[in-house]
Design an enzyme around this catalytic site. Structure first.
Site, PDB file in Angstrom:
ATOM      1  N   THR A  21       2.027  35.004   1.854  1.00 51.07           N
ATOM      2  CA  THR A  21       1.290  33.780   2.181  1.00 51.07           C
ATOM      3  C   THR A  21       1.872  33.113   3.426  1.00 51.07           C
ATOM      4  OG1 THR A  21       0.945  33.493  -0.180  1.00 51.07           O
ATOM      5  CG2 THR A  21       0.430  31.604   1.211  1.00 51.07           C
ATOM      6  N   CYS A  66       5.439  42.369  10.984  1.00 49.96           N
ATOM      7  CA  CYS A  66       5.028  41.719   9.733  1.00 49.96           C
ATOM      8  C   CYS A  66       3.586  41.225   9.684  1.00 49.96           C
ATOM      9  CB  CYS A  66       5.946  40.531   9.453  1.00 49.96           C
ATOM     10  SG  CYS A  66       7.583  41.049   8.992  1.00 49.96           S
TER      11      CYS A  66
HETATM   12  C1  UDX Z   1       7.483  36.622  11.438  1.00 48.48           C
HETATM   13  C2  UDX Z   1       7.720  35.346  10.634  1.00 48.48           C
HETATM   14  O1  UDX Z   1       7.834  34.237  11.532  1.00 48.48           O
HETATM   15  C3  UDX Z   1       8.984  35.476   9.804  1.00 48.48           C
HETATM   16  O2  UDX Z   1       9.150  34.324   8.980  1.00 48.48           O
HETATM   17  C4  UDX Z   1       8.876  36.708   8.936  1.00 48.48           C
HETATM   18  O3  UDX Z   1      10.075  36.895   8.204  1.00 48.48           O
HETATM   19  C5  UDX Z   1       8.582  37.945   9.764  1.00 48.48           C
HETATM   20  O4  UDX Z   1       7.409  37.735  10.575  1.00 48.48           O
HETATM   21  P1  UDX Z   1       8.509  37.670  13.662  1.00 48.48           P
HETATM   22  O5  UDX Z   1       7.366  38.628  13.584  1.00 48.48           O
HETATM   23  O6  UDX Z   1       9.879  38.200  13.855  1.00 48.48           O
HETATM   24  O7  UDX Z   1       8.560  36.776  12.339  1.00 48.48           O
HETATM   25  O8  UDX Z   1       8.251  36.654  14.872  1.00 48.48           O
HETATM   26  P2  UDX Z   1       7.358  35.338  15.073  1.00 48.48           P
HETATM   27  O9  UDX Z   1       8.176  34.353  15.806  1.00 48.48           O
HETATM   28  O10 UDX Z   1       6.746  34.882  13.826  1.00 48.48           O
HETATM   29  O11 UDX Z   1       6.235  35.848  16.085  1.00 48.48           O
HETATM   30  C6  UDX Z   1       5.229  36.766  15.701  1.00 48.48           C
HETATM   31  C7  UDX Z   1       4.254  36.968  16.828  1.00 48.48           C
HETATM   32  O12 UDX Z   1       3.451  35.811  17.026  1.00 48.48           O
HETATM   33  C8  UDX Z   1       4.922  37.246  18.190  1.00 48.48           C
HETATM   34  O13 UDX Z   1       4.214  38.250  18.873  1.00 48.48           O
HETATM   35  C9  UDX Z   1       4.826  35.919  18.901  1.00 48.48           C
HETATM   36  O14 UDX Z   1       4.826  36.060  20.298  1.00 48.48           O
HETATM   37  C10 UDX Z   1       3.491  35.422  18.386  1.00 48.48           C
HETATM   38  N1  UDX Z   1       3.367  33.948  18.460  1.00 48.48           N
HETATM   39  C11 UDX Z   1       4.184  33.164  17.714  1.00 48.48           C
HETATM   40  C12 UDX Z   1       2.411  33.387  19.296  1.00 48.48           C
HETATM   41  O15 UDX Z   1       1.672  34.098  19.974  1.00 48.48           O
HETATM   42  N2  UDX Z   1       2.306  32.025  19.351  1.00 48.48           N
HETATM   43  C13 UDX Z   1       3.093  31.208  18.617  1.00 48.48           C
HETATM   44  O16 UDX Z   1       2.927  29.970  18.727  1.00 48.48           O
HETATM   45  C14 UDX Z   1       4.066  31.791  17.776  1.00 48.48           C
END
Ligand code: UDX
Ligand code: ADP
Length: 465
Positions: free
Chosen positions: A223, A277
């Site tokens: 979730t 993820c």
């Molecule tokens: C995510 C969850 O944040 C984390 O809690 C979980 O354990 C694993 O999945 P992660 O995939 O490592 O973590 O990175 P995250 O910072 O969540 O970014 C995921 C993707 O979304 C990245 O490609 C990032 O660039 C993108 N993103 C994130 C955006 O495009 N805009 C945002 O505002 C935030």
């Protein structure tokens, strides 16, 4: 009885950093991280701390402090299972690529293998902790295997999903928003929960350690990721409207983020989310919803993925269209390949899809990323199987210097928000490029006025004019 020996199966982006922090904060516990991948274990044991298999700011210092003291990396899986009182399962659960649930359900074969191995090796009672993100009710499948194939010993199964984000893993582990532990509501189950609570209590305040039943814990992880990914797709959907109307997505994000009910985080428009993820977990959620006949719920969450695919596609379409409808034979420089800054992880990175689209248009792509290795970039493209490895290597070149990557290019595409990109000598880069020189900023990090003054045609995601 307190835990003295921990084994973690899986030395990846989650297992490695998580166990390093547990070992650092609990010097009285021996922590052994095991993996079937011998090369990975060798890299974790490397004397050169800049060559660890996972790049995370601050991780090298923690490894330096704990490795060899009470933190060990080993490929002797059976021996460390045998010795452990508590075993974390932190193996990969990729999306299934075959059979029922193909392209959606989580493939639990690695989890099952671990469970079978734990069952066959264990000679005394153990606590098994699910660290990998798993579909709800996986614990009962694990328990079934453990109880039916074991040597008559008792297993308690806990769910302890990891919420760390890559690039900020060390901080997230040292100061988590919360630690979630799900366990059975039996006396033995609660005893196991308390033993894990005791470990985290060495550095996490008690009010941040949340205990629930196993199913709530498993589902909470899916979730959380679904909500986070949905926020990115929501802001990305608005970015396309901004581009058509003359609104600016950063201004819109700021305006809505000041509403305390919405909050300012995770509102950065981008070329699309990546990472191991978000996509996997949403597809998994969609599959679970469908398997219960909840079609509307499944469709609702699937749209988050559809929007993300669209965002990547329209970014590459825009490059082609702006470069006079053809990129054939034109050099396009990519700044960034990782799915976000401060990591060397490229799983599901938007850069892969954007590059693939441009290569299909016969563009010549040159890539620079401060942390991603050349072999990884070619392997990412090869996995798509769009064209031969040879062709990929002819059309796409990897550079270790950003200025070289940009030299003679017709356009630059910013795919990852690495801090160093902002402070480049953009006038020097402009001078060495073909004219007109274009920049497509898929992360909205560069200074528009500065670049336009230099002479660039600058396109930022979510800003039309
Ligand atoms: C995510 C969850 O944040 C984390 O809690 C979980 O354990 C694993 O999945 P992660 O995939 O490592 O973590 O990175 P995250 O910072 O969540 O970014 C995921 C993707 O979304 C990245 O490609 C990032 O660039 C993108 N993103 C994130 C955006 O495009 N805009 C945002 O505002 C935030
Ligand atoms: P994550 O991001 O979830 O940590 P990774 O793919 O980076 O995922 O890491 C998972 C690790 O688990 C890999 O290094 C893989 O070799 C390891 N692994 C998978 N199955 C087993 C197994 N049965 N025994 C030991 N290690 C395993």
């Amino acid at each position: 009885m307190s835990i003295k020996n921990i084994c973690c199966i899986g030395a990846g982006y989650v297992g490695g950093p998580t166990m390093a922090v547990i070992a650092q904060k609990c010097p009285h516990i021996n922590v052994t991280v095991v993996d079937i991948n011998k090369e990975r274990i060798a890299a974790w044991n490397n004397d050169d701390l800049s060559s660890l298999p996972v790049f995370e700011p601050g991780l090298d210092l923690i490894i330096k402090e704990a490795r060899g003291r009470n933190l060990f990396f080993s490929s002797n899986v059976e021996e460390s299972i045998d010795k452990a009182d508590m075993i974390f399962i932190s193996v990969n659960t990729p999306t299934k690529t075959y059979g029922k649930g193909k392209g959606m359900a989580a493939d639990l074969k690695y989890i099952e293998l671990c469970a079978r191995q734990i069952a066959s090796v264990s000679k005394n009672n153990k606590i098994v902790v699910e660290k990998s993100t798993l579909p709800v009710r996986t614990a009962s499948a694990i328990k079934n295997i453990l109880d039916n194939t074991g040597n008559g010993v008792q297993f308690q199964i806990l769910s302890n999903p990891e919420f760390l984000a890559e690039g900020t893993a060390v901080n997230d582990l040292l100061m988590p928003d919360r630690v979630l532990i799900g366990g059975d509501n039996t006396k033995e189950g609660q005893k196991a929960v308390n033993q894990l609570v005791e470990i985290y209590s060495n550095w996490v305040p008690k009010n941040k350690i949340l205990t629930t039943n196993v199913w709530s814990s498993e589902l909470s992880k899916l979730t959380a990721n679904a909500f986070l990914a949905q926020r990115v797709s929501s802001i990305n959907a608005m970015s396309e409207i901004c581009e058509k109307t003359g609104a600016d997505i950063n201004e819109v994000a700021q305006a809505i983020g000041m509403d305390s009910r919405i909050g300012p985080k995770f509102l950065k428009a981008s070329v699309g989310f990546g990472g191991s993820c978000f996509q996997k977990d949403i597809l998994n959620l969609v599959y679970i919803a469908k398997s219960y006949g909840l079609d509307e719920v499944a469709d609702y969450w699937e749209q988050v993925i559809i929007m993300n695919e669209h965002q990547k596609q329209r970014f590459s379409d825009n490059i082609v269209q702006t470069l006079f409808n053809t990129v054939s034979g034109k050099k396009i420089a990519f700044l960034g390949w990782a799915f976000k800054k401060d990591t060397n992880d490229t799983r599901e990175s938007a850069a892969i899809k954007v590059a693939d689209n441009l290569l299909s248009e016969r563009a010549l792509v040159s890539v620079y990323d401060p942390k991603v290795k050349k072999e990884r970039i070619y392997a990412d493209l090869e996995n798509l199987k769009t064209r031969s490895d040879e062709e990929n290597k002819t059309l796409l070149k990897v550079h270790t210097n950003a200025y070289e990557a940009c030299k003679d290019s017709h356009a630059i595409a910013v795919l990852t928000e690495w801090d160093e990109f902002v402070n480049y000598d953009w006038a020097k880069i402009h001078k060495a490029m073909q004219k007109p020189a274009f920049i497509f900023d898929g992360r909205g990090i560069l200074n528009k006025d500065l670049l336009e003054n230099i002479g660039f045609s600058y396109y930022k995601i979510g800003s039309g004019y």
